[in-house]
Design an enzyme around this catalytic site. Structure first.
Site, short mmCIF file in Angstrom:
data_model
loop_
_atom_site.label_atom_id
_atom_site.label_comp_id
_atom_site.label_asym_id
_atom_site.label_seq_id
_atom_site.Cartn_x
_atom_site.Cartn_y
_atom_site.Cartn_z
N ALA A 168 -1.76 4.37 -9.71
CA ALA A 168 -2.58 4.89 -8.61
C ALA A 168 -3.75 5.75 -9.10
O ALA A 168 -4.92 5.37 -8.99
CB ALA A 168 -1.70 5.67 -7.64
N ALA A 169 -3.43 6.92 -9.66
CA ALA A 169 -4.49 7.85 -10.08
C ALA A 169 -5.34 7.26 -11.19
O ALA A 169 -6.57 7.40 -11.19
CB ALA A 169 -3.87 9.17 -10.52
N GLU B 258 -2.24 0.98 -20.50
CA GLU B 258 -1.09 0.90 -19.59
C GLU B 258 0.10 0.27 -20.29
O GLU B 258 -0.03 -0.79 -20.93
CB GLU B 258 -1.46 0.10 -18.34
CG GLU B 258 -0.30 -0.25 -17.41
CD GLU B 258 0.51 0.97 -16.98
OE1 GLU B 258 1.75 0.92 -17.12
OE2 GLU B 258 -0.09 1.94 -16.52
N SER C 216 -2.21 -0.90 -10.85
CA SER C 216 -2.40 -0.63 -9.43
C SER C 216 -1.19 -1.01 -8.57
O SER C 216 -1.33 -1.62 -7.51
CB SER C 216 -3.66 -1.36 -8.92
OG SER C 216 -4.80 -0.91 -9.58
N CYS D 260 5.50 2.76 -3.32
CA CYS D 260 5.90 3.18 -1.98
C CYS D 260 6.43 2.00 -1.15
O CYS D 260 7.20 2.20 -0.20
CB CYS D 260 4.73 3.82 -1.24
SG CYS D 260 4.04 5.25 -2.07
N VAL E 97 1.17 4.86 -25.39
CA VAL E 97 0.60 5.99 -26.12
C VAL E 97 1.74 6.82 -26.70
O VAL E 97 2.68 7.20 -26.00
CB VAL E 97 -0.29 6.85 -25.21
CG1 VAL E 97 -0.75 8.11 -25.95
CG2 VAL E 97 -1.50 6.05 -24.74
N ASN F 284 -4.21 9.15 -5.35
CA ASN F 284 -5.43 8.35 -5.18
C ASN F 284 -6.66 9.22 -4.97
O ASN F 284 -7.73 8.95 -5.52
CB ASN F 284 -5.25 7.38 -4.02
CG ASN F 284 -4.49 6.13 -4.42
OD1 ASN F 284 -5.04 5.22 -5.02
ND2 ASN F 284 -3.20 6.09 -4.11
N TRP G 288 -2.15 17.41 29.40
CA TRP G 288 -2.00 18.38 28.32
C TRP G 288 -1.30 17.66 27.16
O TRP G 288 -0.10 17.40 27.21
CB TRP G 288 -1.16 19.58 28.76
CG TRP G 288 -1.87 20.52 29.70
CD1 TRP G 288 -1.85 20.50 31.05
CD2 TRP G 288 -2.73 21.60 29.32
NE1 TRP G 288 -2.64 21.50 31.56
CE2 TRP G 288 -3.20 22.19 30.51
CE3 TRP G 288 -3.16 22.13 28.09
CZ2 TRP G 288 -4.06 23.29 30.53
CZ3 TRP G 288 -4.01 23.22 28.09
CH2 TRP G 288 -4.46 23.79 29.30
#
Length: 445
Positions: A10-11, A32, A38, A42, A79, A302, A434
């Site tokens: 994501a990030a 990756e 990506s 969820c 990594v 994100n 209301w």
């Protein structure tokens, strides 16, 4: 400029995509460990529950799409270390075992988090699952027709969502929670109790204040039951969902971190190491009311990824600040839905705020429209200024989307007095004259 992003979910991919658009001269590389990018985890509880069967729905972008946009992808590379003095990343090609070194000018860390797995006897059995990776969940999905008894360990978001989806398929589900309530992070006890009742209506057997002690195996090494400090429950499959731990163990000593190892970032996504940014489940999130917080949600991942994507590619004078999160979240539980935003009462008390609360039940819309239901709304607000700090909601249709209005009010620093008279849209199928939010706000004294 050499921009390197570690992590392509994501990030990480939000950063890479935005950086490539922001600075056309930059060379953007994403490293990756998996062979995909990506991925939206969820969706896994709902994939397992048969709400959809096309796995591609959980992938926002394909590697081919990203490479066409000019981003260099190094898939199946892990990594192993970073030298922040020489600005080099050392990684292993998981297909060839070759060691590769990559230079960077600016680095973004988006290594995510891993599920916490308790050291229970039998935890390595093949019919024990975590709900974070597609392959693991797909394996369970293919066997689900032969599974009857399922034990879910953990009463947070994933545990409740998975238990709910499995109950809808007629499975016999036991949910084990060590704490005094389920969903205790985003909700105060009265809402946790409502959520427990909602999933119990679906047939889920909830066991609170109960600790899993051992997974009992048969002679073939499969789990057949879960032993707790209070009972023993048959299990054809066990799902572990007790939380997450940031994937920072190989570098956390180099950064300012939260106690759980999440890398602390500022409002620009910068870490304590020069030219290194971070975001997602491996990093903190700037919370508007609480400061540096750990909020492992796709929404903040994100948004902060996009912020970092701009800032990693421009001069410091052109960087964009993140507006701050409120920890807004929502969940569906059986026939009900719930949302939380801003501070819970627990958080307000822990922060030492001079606060008050109001908690009411009111109608979702006019009584002469057939689907009228009660909505429970709790507001947390300043005892003197009436500034709204937080809100929680529970009900059936038309409940969660009301949290959007309450989130906006908290973000803007509105008072309950203002909120009580905001001009919300009205028509009998959707609201009363209301609006429910008005009604709740007007009970704040």
């Amino acid at each position: 400029m050499e921009i390197v992003v570690i992590g392509g979910i994501a990030a990480g991919m939000s950063t890479a995509a935005k950086a490539a658009r922001t600075n056309r001269e930059a060379n953007v590389t994403v490293i990756e460990k998996e062979n995909y990018i990506s991925f939206g985890a969820c969706g896994l509880p709902y994939y397992l529950g048969g709400q959809f069967d096309d796995k591609s729905e959980m992938f926002a972008r394909t590697p081919e799409q990203m490479e066409k946009s000019g981003i260099n992808l190094m898939l199946e590379h892990e990594v192993t270390s970073i030298d922040f003095v020489t600005k080099t990343v050392t990684m292993t090609n998981l297909k060839t075992d070759n060691v590769v070194i990559k230079q960077y000018d600016r680095l973004m860390i988006a290594t995510g988090a891993q599920p916490i797995v308790p050291p229970l006897n039998g935890i390595e059995a093949e019919n024990v699952y975590t709900i974070t990776k597609f392959e693991n969940v797909d394996r369970l999905k293919k066997l689900i027709s032969s599974v009857k008894d399922i034990v879910v360990i953990g009463g947070g978001f994933i545990g409740v969502e998975v238990a709910d989806q499995l109950a809808l398929q007629g499975k016999n589900v036991h949910l084990i929670e060590a704490g005094s309530t389920i969903m205790s992070g985003p909700f105060d006890p009265e809402f946790s109790q409502k959520l427990q009742g909602a999933i119990e209506e679906e047939g889920i057997q909830v066991h609170i204040e109960e600790m899993a002690q051992e997974l009992i195996l048969d002679d073939k090494g499969k789990v057949v039951s879960v032993k707790t400090d209070k009972g023993n429950y048959s299990a054809d499959a066990v799902i572990v969902a007790i939380g997450f731990r940031p994937n920072t163990s190989f570098i956390r000593q180099d950064f300012l971190t939260l106690p759980n190892g999440a890398i602390v970032i500022d409002q620009y996504g910068r870490t304590s190491v020069p030219d290194v940014f971070a975001a997602g489940d491996c990093a903190s999130v700037p919370h508007r009311l609480l400061g540096d917080s750990y909020i492992p949600l796709a929404t903040t991942a994100n948004k902060l990824g996009r912020i970092v994507g701009t800032n990693i590619a421009v001069d410091e004078t052109d960087m964009q600040a993140y507006v701050g999160a409120l920890g807004s979240s929502a969940i569906k539980a059986g026939a009900y839905e719930a949302a939380s935003t801003g501070l819970t009462e627990k958080q307000a008390k822990a922060k030492g705020l001079n606060y008050k609360t109001t908690c009411i039940e009111t109608n979702n819309h006019s009584n002469y429209y057939t689907t009228q239901e009660k909505i429970m709304i709790k507001l947390v607000y300043d005892a003197e200024t009436f500034v709204l700090y937080g809100a929680q909601l529970f009900g059936k249709n038309e409940t969660v989307l009301r949290a959007t209005g309450l989130t906006t009010a908290i973000h803007a620093g509105l008072t309950t007095k203002e909120l009580g008279f905001i001009d919300y849209a009205y028509a009998p199928p959707f609201a009363s004259t209301w609006e429910a939010i008005n009604v709740a706000a007007n009970t704040a004294k």
